[in-house]
Scaffold this active site. Structure first.
Site, PDB file in Angstrom:
ATOM      1  N   CYS A 129       8.544  44.783 -16.162  1.00 39.16           N
ATOM      2  CA  CYS A 129       9.198  45.580 -16.964  1.00 39.16           C
ATOM      3  C   CYS A 129       8.262  46.377 -18.125  1.00 39.16           C
ATOM      4  O   CYS A 129       7.647  45.572 -18.794  1.00 39.16           O
ATOM      5  CB  CYS A 129      10.348  44.766 -17.701  1.00 39.16           C
ATOM      6  SG  CYS A 129      11.051  45.661 -18.939  1.00 39.16           S
ATOM      7  N   TYR A 178      -6.334   1.582   6.510  1.00 40.21           N
ATOM      8  CA  TYR A 178      -5.303   0.578   6.171  1.00 40.21           C
ATOM      9  C   TYR A 178      -5.038  -0.600   7.028  1.00 40.21           C
ATOM     10  O   TYR A 178      -4.310  -1.401   7.099  1.00 40.21           O
ATOM     11  CB  TYR A 178      -3.666   1.424   6.034  1.00 40.21           C
ATOM     12  CG  TYR A 178      -3.400   2.268   7.505  1.00 40.21           C
ATOM     13  CD1 TYR A 178      -3.113   1.479   8.669  1.00 40.21           C
ATOM     14  CD2 TYR A 178      -3.042   3.545   7.372  1.00 40.21           C
ATOM     15  CE1 TYR A 178      -2.742   2.102   9.846  1.00 40.21           C
ATOM     16  CE2 TYR A 178      -2.762   4.029   8.756  1.00 40.21           C
ATOM     17  CZ  TYR A 178      -2.795   3.600   9.779  1.00 40.21           C
ATOM     18  OH  TYR A 178      -2.155   4.152  10.907  1.00 40.21           O
ATOM     19  N   LYS A 215       2.269   4.572   1.395  1.00 41.84           N
ATOM     20  CA  LYS A 215       2.415   5.306   2.894  1.00 41.84           C
ATOM     21  C   LYS A 215       1.877   6.599   2.435  1.00 41.84           C
ATOM     22  O   LYS A 215       2.692   7.488   1.951  1.00 41.84           O
ATOM     23  CB  LYS A 215       3.779   5.003   3.124  1.00 41.84           C
ATOM     24  CG  LYS A 215       4.083   5.412   4.560  1.00 41.84           C
ATOM     25  CD  LYS A 215       5.393   5.287   5.141  1.00 41.84           C
ATOM     26  CE  LYS A 215       5.323   5.788   6.541  1.00 41.84           C
ATOM     27  NZ  LYS A 215       5.198   7.163   6.930  1.00 41.84           N
ATOM     28  N   GLU A 225       0.932  -1.276   0.059  1.00 43.67           N
ATOM     29  CA  GLU A 225       0.066   0.106  -0.093  1.00 43.67           C
ATOM     30  C   GLU A 225       0.966   1.302  -0.055  1.00 43.67           C
ATOM     31  O   GLU A 225       2.056   1.197   0.777  1.00 43.67           O
ATOM     32  CB  GLU A 225      -0.799  -0.017   1.508  1.00 43.67           C
ATOM     33  CG  GLU A 225      -1.819  -0.986   1.524  1.00 43.67           C
ATOM     34  CD  GLU A 225      -2.025  -1.328   2.958  1.00 43.67           C
ATOM     35  OE1 GLU A 225      -2.540  -0.273   3.533  1.00 43.67           O
ATOM     36  OE2 GLU A 225      -2.082  -2.401   3.497  1.00 43.67           O
ATOM     37  N   ASP A 236       1.125  10.564   3.415  1.00 45.75           N
ATOM     38  CA  ASP A 236       1.662  11.359   4.396  1.00 45.75           C
ATOM     39  C   ASP A 236       0.904  12.289   4.864  1.00 45.75           C
ATOM     40  O   ASP A 236       0.225  13.223   4.675  1.00 45.75           O
ATOM     41  CB  ASP A 236       2.810  12.204   3.504  1.00 45.75           C
ATOM     42  CG  ASP A 236       3.711  12.952   4.273  1.00 45.75           C
ATOM     43  OD1 ASP A 236       3.838  12.883   5.507  1.00 45.75           O
ATOM     44  OD2 ASP A 236       4.409  13.958   3.754  1.00 45.75           O
ATOM     45  N   CYS A 282      16.857  45.127 -19.719  1.00 43.14           N
ATOM     46  CA  CYS A 282      16.694  46.078 -20.538  1.00 43.14           C
ATOM     47  C   CYS A 282      17.141  47.565 -19.946  1.00 43.14           C
ATOM     48  O   CYS A 282      17.248  48.406 -20.638  1.00 43.14           O
ATOM     49  CB  CYS A 282      15.834  46.070 -21.554  1.00 43.14           C
ATOM     50  SG  CYS A 282      14.390  46.455 -20.643  1.00 43.14           S
ATOM     51  N   CYS A 335      14.712  47.246 -15.009  1.00 44.34           N
ATOM     52  CA  CYS A 335      14.673  45.742 -15.518  1.00 44.34           C
ATOM     53  C   CYS A 335      16.034  45.297 -15.612  1.00 44.34           C
ATOM     54  O   CYS A 335      17.013  46.034 -16.118  1.00 44.34           O
ATOM     55  CB  CYS A 335      13.980  45.895 -16.738  1.00 44.34           C
ATOM     56  SG  CYS A 335      14.192  44.369 -17.780  1.00 44.34           S
ATOM     57  N   LYS A 374      11.023   3.609   2.463  1.00 38.26           N
ATOM     58  CA  LYS A 374      11.050   5.050   2.144  1.00 38.26           C
ATOM     59  C   LYS A 374      11.219   5.574   0.731  1.00 38.26           C
ATOM     60  O   LYS A 374      12.167   4.949   0.240  1.00 38.26           O
ATOM     61  CB  LYS A 374      11.841   5.916   3.249  1.00 38.26           C
ATOM     62  CG  LYS A 374      11.080   5.802   4.650  1.00 38.26           C
ATOM     63  CD  LYS A 374       9.881   6.308   4.623  1.00 38.26           C
ATOM     64  CE  LYS A 374       9.414   7.066   5.849  1.00 38.26           C
ATOM     65  NZ  LYS A 374      10.181   8.054   6.582  1.00 38.26           N
ATOM     66  N   CYS A 426      12.777  44.660 -24.939  1.00 41.10           N
ATOM     67  CA  CYS A 426      13.305  43.906 -23.880  1.00 41.10           C
ATOM     68  C   CYS A 426      13.676  42.618 -24.354  1.00 41.10           C
ATOM     69  O   CYS A 426      12.804  41.927 -24.555  1.00 41.10           O
ATOM     70  CB  CYS A 426      12.501  44.001 -22.520  1.00 41.10           C
ATOM     71  SG  CYS A 426      13.324  42.847 -21.076  1.00 41.10           S
TER      72      CYS A 426
END
Length: 787
Positions: free
Chosen positions: A443, A230, A120, A118, A122, A416, A413, A319, A449
């Protein structure tokens, strides 16, 4: 034999450190270290105690799960301890686990040993107690022996049945499982927190823990939590199957959710195959998992294997590589995107997280930097979940030295040198506009640019836009640097001789590129609209605009309010589209592209569903008249039947309108005295006439329009299709009028399932959604497309 002081001191230091982390994690819901750091400390203490058993103490973290929780909830003493699991970190650990089982069960061969597998999850381990089929108590695991009573909060979860289905359940049945928060719900929750300028959660597990520990169940009810069982604990007054997987299936039959990824495999090879398969699909799951739990499936073998101090011998958690790690933020740099947005990027000390080495992470915007309180030089927690761009989840302020520096947005910017301006947001409603500062800085240099030009061109030539083969990012950068291209239209002015000057191009490849650019002149309207890079207009919205409006000229002229009659387009997006199309610079770029011979394919009349579809009541309702809602708009439309008599009305005439309230009459007069409002509604009505959407317009079949047999249907694709890519399947469904969703819901019409289909297929089958395999799907597509 006396132990060296250094060993005793190290063990005591580890205990103190682990207990402090347990307190932060379980009591405060504020993790102080990453999971991987905690595991490393725990394994070191465990190894010390295994080598020197006299070091073991009753209160060692190795002998119990964690710190006793906050006393804000009543305590619950578990009748059977809720134990933790030992961990496997590599294939060798798993092999040793299977070998130990074989030895203890005295098996000659473990190849046929049944192992239940199954994911795991979290989340937060909880216990649900059912008596006579009714939920009577829910408790957290706590320290394994004592937890907290969270019954009122758990009752708010739709995935927890308050009464078991069917019959035959034991008189007392303890169900154990995990409460977790799916990724999509977590992102929504944090987005709401950011919008409200509130503290965001570090990760879905922390969000689930915080949600369960709310003293007000109404708050928990608003959180997107799920429960998945579970195992079982106490069982009395009845019997359950003698295999773990069958027990879970029985719980499922009684209305409890189990994980669709659960499998029973044979021996070590089966465990390895399952681990590799799920690890490969980990990023596609709707929830976070940090490993896989392997359990001996037969209950009689579990009993024979028994337990050690804090864990069963018959189960182990293998894990995955950590998805959170701590590292130092070296600096914050600023990148310029396609729309000119200035985005902060974190430059990190390289760290291995989520299976890859990460050296950069997103910081979203300056508001996010302020929320996190991040400074250059900080130690930070970096989170990476699958293919998601790594992001900074939290700052370890306790590690600051005073040398860290605050982060400020640049005034010019960085590419540019043009000015940087903060975007202002406009909220419109009831005839009023409210201006606020947005989170984005831009910008103002536009295509002058280089950064914006390069990103705009990369988007313009991409596969889902103009699809010009041979123009990768590197080649576009070369074209811009050599000043051969300063706008998308310049691509169509390129010559073979100019391309030959670029590094890596020979005669044939240069000719192929020019031919590919020329071929792109013929392009579907939806692709061209998407290629323009209009803010807030993605692939789906571009397709909607093309299908509904039918022509580029209508899109260029469309008023924001008119656009809101199109499916899935709101007022803010409507204003973004309108502003883009009315901008002088963008108009020049569009005219230039059309002058270079762009030939838009598939232009038609306005969509059938919009022809003559906008009534006077709908027009009035869109104009945000104070006090005039749906009923009032319908009353005005029934009485006047046309717009001009409405605009000529005075208070005495409005008073004669049946079912029109005094508040609505006052709001109507307020608007009629406003010359700008009158001009706007007249202009909008004229556009409805021009587009054929006006209630007096002729309804006709759009030129070249298809019947679109899947109009209004929602389809889902899952698994691996062998005859075409998922993108190709999606394109063909969309062309037939369907919506293509990424998840199964009550609105799903059909699921197309290829090999490797997982949780979506299971959910569809449970919900009774029709499922089609690839062969049937292809056959049906051919019939629809040839009709």
């Amino acid at each position: 034999m006396t132990l060296p002081d250094s060993v005793t001191e190290r063990a005591e230091s580890l205990r103190s450190e682990l207990e402090a982390h347990n307190y932060s994690y379980y009591v405060l819901d504020e993790p102080s270290v990453t999971d991987s750091e905690y595991d490393r400390l725990f394994q070191e203490l465990k190894a010390l105690e295994a080598e020197h058993p006299e070091l073991v103490t009753a209160d060692s973290p190795t002998q119990r799960v964690g710190k006793k929780p906050d006393t804000g909830f009543a305590e619950v003493r578990h009748e059977q301890p809720m134990l933790s699991l030992d961990n496997a970190f590599d294939a060798e650990d798993m092999a040793a686990f299977i070998k130990r089982i074989g030895e203890r069960l005295q098996l000659d061969d473990t190849a046929d040993l049944e192992i239940a597998c199954e994911p795991k999850l979290d989340g937060i381990a909880v216990s649900l107690m059912y008596e006579q089929g009714r939920l009577v108590r829910a408790a957290t695991r706590g320290d394994g022996s004592t937890g907290e009573d969270i019954t009122l909060n758990v009752r708010t979860l739709n995935s927890v049945p308050l009464r078991l289905m069917g019959s035959g359940w034991p008189e007392r049945l303890e169900v154990r499982g995990e409460i977790y928060m799916p990724r999509a719900g977590f992102e929504r929750l944090n987005a709401l927190a950011r919008d409200a300028d509130e503290k965001t959660f570090v990760n879905p597990r922390n969000a689930a823990a915080g949600s369960l520990r709310q003293l007000d169940p109404a708050i928990t009810a608003k959180r997107p939590l799920e429960f998945c069982c579970y195992s079982t604990g106490v069982v009395s007054g009845g019997e359950l199957p003698d295999r773990h997987a069958q027990r879970l299936e029985q719980l499922h039959a009684w209305g409890l959710k189990i994980n669709a990824e659960m499998r029973v495999v044979s021996g070590l090879d089966g465990c390895r195959d399952y681990y590799e398969q799920l690890a490969a699909r980990r990023d596609q799951l709707a929830y976070d998992i940090d490993g896989i739990v392997f359990k001996v499936n037969r209950l009689d073998q579990q009993e024979q294997l028994g337990y050690i101090a804090r864990a069963p011998r018959w189960a182990i958690a293998h894990k995955f590589p950590a998805q959170e790690e701590a590292t130092r933020l070296k600096a914050v740099e600023f990148q310029v995107g396609r729309t000119g947005a200035i985005t902060p990027v974190a430059r990190l000390e390289p760290v291995f997280v989520g299976g890859v080495t990460v050296s950069n992470a997103t910081l979203h915007n300056m508001d996010e930097i302020a929320r996190l309180g991040v400074r250059a030089g900080d130690w930070v927690i970096v989170r990476r979940a699958g293919d998601v761009i790594p992001q900074i989840a939290a700052v370890q302020t306790d590690k600051r030295t005073g040398e860290e520096t605050e982060v400020h947005i640049p005034e010019q910017c960085p590419v540019c040198g043009s000015a940087v301006e903060r975007v202002r947001l406009v909220k419109r409603g009831k005839g009023r506009e409210q201006h606020t500062e947005g989170a984005v800085y831009r910008c103002v240099g536009r295509l002058s640019c280089q950064a914006q030009l390069i990103q705009a061109l990369i988007h313009f030539v991409s596969r889902k836009a103009m699809d010009i083969d041979g123009l990768g990012e590197k080649n576009i950068e070369l074209l811009v640097q050599k000043e051969l291209v300063s706008s998308p239209a310049d691509l169509y002015r390129l010559t073979v001789e100019q391309v030959l000057e670029l590094e890596g191009f020979a005669q044939l490849s240069s000719e192929n590129l020019i031919n590919a650019i020329a071929a792109s002149r013929q392009v579907e309207l939806a692709r061209f609209v998407y290629a323009l890079g209009i803010p807030e207009v993605g692939e789906g919205t571009a397709r909607t605009l093309a299908a509904q409006l039918g022509s580029l000229q209508r899109l260029r002229e469309a008023e924001p309010l008119l656009l809101t009659w199109l499916p899935d387009i709101g007022l803010e997006v409507g204003h973004e589209i309108h502003n883009f199309m009315q901008d002088d610079h963008n108009r020049q770029v569009l005219d230039d592209l059309l002058a270079q011979g762009i030939d838009l394919q598939g232009e038609t009349d306005i969509a059938m569903g919009l022809q003559g579809a906008i009534g006077l009541d709908m027009l009035l309702l869109r104009m945000d008249i104070p006090g005039v809602a749906k009923t009032g708009a319908e009353a005005l439309a029934r009485y006047f039947k046309a717009l001009e008599p409405v605009l000529a009305a005075d208070e005495s005439v409005l008073a004669e309108v049946p079912k029109l309230s005094r508040k609505a009459r006052d709001g109507m007069m307020q608007c009629l005295r406003n010359d700008d409002w009158v001009a706007r509604i007249r202009a909008l009505e004229q556009q409805l006439r021009d587009f054929g959407m006006h209630w007096e317009s002729e309804v006709k079949v759009a030129a070249g329009a298809n019947a679109q047999p899947l109009q209004g249907q929602t389809w889902v694709l899952t698994g691996t299709l062998e005859q075409m890519t998922r993108d190709e399947a999606k394109e063909r469904l969309l062309a037939l009028g369907a919506k293509v969703s990424g998840s199964v819901s009550g609105k799903t019409h059909t699921l197309v399932a290829g090999p490797g289909a997982g949780s979506k297929l299971a959910k569809a089958e449970k919900a009774g959604v029709p499922v089609m395999d690839e062969a049937s799907f292809l056959q049906q597509l051919a019939e629809w497309e040839s009709a």
